[in-house]
Design an enzyme around this catalytic site. Structure first.
Site, short mmCIF file in Angstrom:
data_model
loop_
_atom_site.label_atom_id
_atom_site.label_comp_id
_atom_site.label_asym_id
_atom_site.label_seq_id
_atom_site.Cartn_x
_atom_site.Cartn_y
_atom_site.Cartn_z
N LYS A 1 0.86 -1.19 0.00
CA LYS A 1 0.00 0.00 0.00
C LYS A 1 0.89 1.23 0.00
O LYS A 1 1.79 1.35 0.84
CB LYS A 1 -0.88 -0.02 1.25
CG LYS A 1 -1.65 1.27 1.49
CD LYS A 1 -2.58 1.12 2.67
CE LYS A 1 -3.24 2.42 3.03
NZ LYS A 1 -4.26 2.27 4.06
C1 5RP Z 1 -2.06 4.65 7.92
C2 5RP Z 1 -2.88 3.75 7.07
C3 5RP Z 1 -4.28 4.12 6.87
O1 5RP Z 1 -5.08 2.99 6.78
C4 5RP Z 1 -4.48 4.82 5.59
O2 5RP Z 1 -3.52 5.76 5.28
C5 5RP Z 1 -5.84 5.36 5.63
O3 5RP Z 1 -6.37 5.63 4.48
P1 5RP Z 1 -6.66 7.12 4.03
O4 5RP Z 1 -5.31 7.79 3.85
O5 5RP Z 1 -7.36 6.88 2.72
O6 5RP Z 1 -7.52 7.78 5.06
O7 5RP Z 1 -2.45 2.78 6.57
O8 5RP Z 1 -0.75 4.27 7.89
#
Ligand code: 5RP
Length: 262
Positions: free
Chosen positions: A172
């Site tokens: 991710k």
């Molecule tokens: C933090 C994460 C969060 O799940 C992620 O960043 C959240 O998603 P968004 O940025 O879309 O609110 O992994 O490290």
């Protein structure tokens, strides 16, 4: 790859489209009661029918998600820090036995490349991959970015490639200019975080740009649950990710829902 590993990966990335809409609600693990997630159970319940998987911590999973729900779980297993301290100083916070008991489809852990805790978080990733592989549970590595670090293609390519080399099955990361370079250098599927809340049309554009440049989908949180219409927004994101709708088409769908409600 064994059957369990393949099955769990298919829970996260449904093979019919090869794309994924993951709903991230793990923010509280370092941010506390984030806006929109004050009562996570209430936020999440109406969104579950439209998410392919749910990323969260074990505390929220146990207390706020119906165990009869069929939603595949991506369990956040790194943490131990808060927004008030050094975020990169994370440990593994869940045993593999508890993750197995919770029947999770993947384990998620952040790596902090280029920070003082780079080595520690990369070693955590390698350790978690060993445990996950033993039980057939894929590890999703999150390329967390320190406050002052550039989210550019050069840096994110470095992070994503290291995560994949250490054995993450999914990575991710953030969308950036030159995202194809990040995708091209990463031999495992990539999903993008949504980041801070932006206008809905812009968030749909972000999802579109990411999947059209090679991401398998999104792991989106704030741009869904902080929307004035979270269910409409996740449905619109699905149209972009799974049905290749344009951001304009998906946005028209979203505003059409608003018009109908009014
Ligand atoms: C933090 C994460 C969060 O799940 C992620 O960043 C959240 O998603 P968004 O940025 O879309 O609110 O992994 O490290």
């Amino acid at each position: 790859m064994d059957w369990g590993m393949q099955h769990r990966l298919a829970n996260i990335i449904p093979p019919n489209s090869g794309r994924a809409v993951m709903l991230a609600v793990d923010h509280g693990y370092f941010l506390g009661p984030t806006s929109g997630l004050e009562e996570p159970g209430k936020t999440v319940a109406p969104l579950l029918p439209y998410a392919d998987s749910l990323m969260l911590t074990r505390g929220v999973l146990r207390q706020c998600v119906d165990p009869a729900s069929r939603i595949p779980v991506v369990l956040r297993v790194s943490g131990g820090t808060s927004i008030l301290t050094e975020l990169s100083n994370e440990d593994i916070t869940v045993s593999i036995e508890d993750a197995v008991r919770l029947n999770v489809s993947a384990l998620a852990l952040s790596i902090f490349v280029g920070t003082e805790n780079e080595r520690r978080t990369l070693a955590n990733l390698a350790k978690l991959v060993d445990l996950g592989e033993h039980y057939g549970i894929p590890v999703l590595a999150v390329t967390a970015v320190g406050k002052d670090m550039a989210r550019d293609a050069r840096y994110l390519s470095l992070c994503c490639r290291i995560a994949a080399e250490l054995g993450a099955r999914i990575v991710k990361t953030y969308y950036c200019e030159g995202f194809e370079e990040v995708v091209g250098g990463c031999p495992v599927p990539l999903v993008i975080a949504g980041g801070k809340k932006i206008e809905e049309r812009a968030a749909l554009q972000l999802a579109h740009d990411a999947v059209s440049r090679g991401a398998v989908g999104v792991d989106m949180g704030r741009n869904i649950f902080q929307s004035s219409n979270p269910v409409g927004m996740i449905r619109a994101v699905r149209q972009v990710v799974h049905e290749n709708r344009t951001p304009d088409e998906a946005f028209r769908f979203l505003t059409g829902l608003r018009g109908a409600a009014a």
